[in-house]
Design a protein around this motif. Structure first.
Motif, mmCIF file in Angstrom:
data_model
loop_
_atom_site.group_PDB
_atom_site.id
_atom_site.type_symbol
_atom_site.label_atom_id
_atom_site.label_comp_id
_atom_site.label_asym_id
_atom_site.label_seq_id
_atom_site.Cartn_x
_atom_site.Cartn_y
_atom_site.Cartn_z
ATOM 1 N N PRO A 1 -61.051 -31.369 -41.717
ATOM 2 C CA PRO A 1 -60.883 -30.871 -43.090
ATOM 3 C C PRO A 1 -62.176 -30.970 -43.908
ATOM 4 N N TYR A 2 -62.929 -32.029 -43.716
ATOM 5 C CA TYR A 2 -64.193 -32.194 -44.435
ATOM 6 C C TYR A 2 -65.215 -31.161 -43.979
ATOM 7 N N ALA A 3 -65.336 -30.955 -42.666
ATOM 8 C CA ALA A 3 -66.271 -29.961 -42.136
ATOM 9 C C ALA A 3 -65.914 -28.570 -42.646
ATOM 10 N N GLU A 4 -64.631 -28.238 -42.649
ATOM 11 C CA GLU A 4 -64.192 -26.935 -43.150
ATOM 12 C C GLU A 4 -64.522 -26.773 -44.629
ATOM 13 N N THR A 5 -64.334 -27.837 -45.405
ATOM 14 C CA THR A 5 -64.639 -27.799 -46.835
ATOM 15 C C THR A 5 -66.135 -27.601 -47.072
ATOM 16 N N LEU A 6 -66.964 -28.321 -46.316
ATOM 17 C CA LEU A 6 -68.419 -28.184 -46.471
ATOM 18 C C LEU A 6 -68.876 -26.756 -46.179
ATOM 19 N N VAL A 7 -68.416 -26.207 -45.074
ATOM 20 C CA VAL A 7 -68.824 -24.858 -44.684
ATOM 21 C C VAL A 7 -68.274 -23.823 -45.669
ATOM 22 N N GLY B 1 -56.673 -24.488 -33.558
ATOM 23 C CA GLY B 1 -57.597 -23.422 -33.921
ATOM 24 C C GLY B 1 -58.719 -23.802 -34.860
ATOM 25 N N ALA B 2 -58.816 -25.061 -35.239
ATOM 26 C CA ALA B 2 -59.811 -25.467 -36.236
ATOM 27 C C ALA B 2 -61.242 -25.279 -35.747
ATOM 28 N N VAL B 3 -61.539 -25.650 -34.538
ATOM 29 C CA VAL B 3 -62.896 -25.499 -34.015
ATOM 30 C C VAL B 3 -63.252 -24.020 -33.923
ATOM 31 N N ALA B 4 -62.297 -23.199 -33.509
ATOM 32 C CA ALA B 4 -62.542 -21.760 -33.411
ATOM 33 C C ALA B 4 -62.897 -21.182 -34.775
ATOM 34 N N ASP B 5 -62.241 -21.662 -35.818
ATOM 35 C CA ASP B 5 -62.532 -21.199 -37.167
ATOM 36 C C ASP B 5 -63.966 -21.563 -37.559
ATOM 37 N N LEU B 6 -64.377 -22.785 -37.260
ATOM 38 C CA LEU B 6 -65.760 -23.186 -37.559
ATOM 39 C C LEU B 6 -66.756 -22.402 -36.719
ATOM 40 N N GLU B 7 -66.377 -22.076 -35.481
ATOM 41 C CA GLU B 7 -67.276 -21.301 -34.622
ATOM 42 C C GLU B 7 -67.546 -19.915 -35.190
#
Length: 109
Positions: A95-101, A35-41
Motif C-alpha cells: 500500500p505504501y509503494a502504491e501510494t508513493l508511485v 495483482g499488486a506487483v503487476a500494477d506497480l510493474e
C-alpha cells in the motif's frame, strides 16, 4: 510488518520470501499476490517516463542534477525509493509503494 520480514524469526535483511507469504497466501507462487506487483510493474515505467519528460531523469534513467520544486523532487524521491532502492518490488509494504508511485504520477501530470 513482522510477517513481511519473516514472522517470528525476524529477517533484518528486509528481503522478502515467498515462503513467508505462503503463511497467509497459501497459493502464492511468487510476489504477484492479488495483482499488486503487476500494477506497480505498469506504473513504475510510466513514472520513469514522466520523470524523463520532466527533465529529472536522462534517457538512461540517471538523475539530472538541477534545482526542482519540492513536488518534483518528491516525485523523483518516490521513484528512487520504489523502483531503485526497494529490491522487493514493493512487497514488504505494497500500500505504501502504491501510494508513493501514485502520488508521484499525479504530481507530474
Amino acid at each position: 510488518m513482522g510477517c513481511h520480514m519473516g514472522g517470528e524469526a525476524v529477517n533484518h535483511s528486509l528481503v522478502s520470501s515467498v515462503d513467508t507469504c505462503k503463511q497467509c497466501h497459501t497459493d502464492a507462487k511468487d510476489y504477484h499476490i492479488n495483482g499488486a506487483v503487476a500494477d506497480l510493474e505498469v506504473k513504475v515505467p510510466q513514472l520513469k517516463t514522466a520523470l524523463t519528460s520532466a527533465g529529472l531523469l536522462d534517457k538512461d534513467g540517471h538523475i539530472v542534477v538541477g534545482t526542482y520544486t519540492t513536488a518534483k523532487a518528491g516525485a523523483l524521491w518516490n521513484y528512487l525509493l520504489v523502483a531503485v532502492e526497494d529490491k522487493n518490488q514493493g512487497v514488504r509494504n505494497m500500500p505504501y509503494a502504491e501510494t508513493l508511485v501514485g502520488s508521484a504520477l499525479a504530481t507530474l501530470k
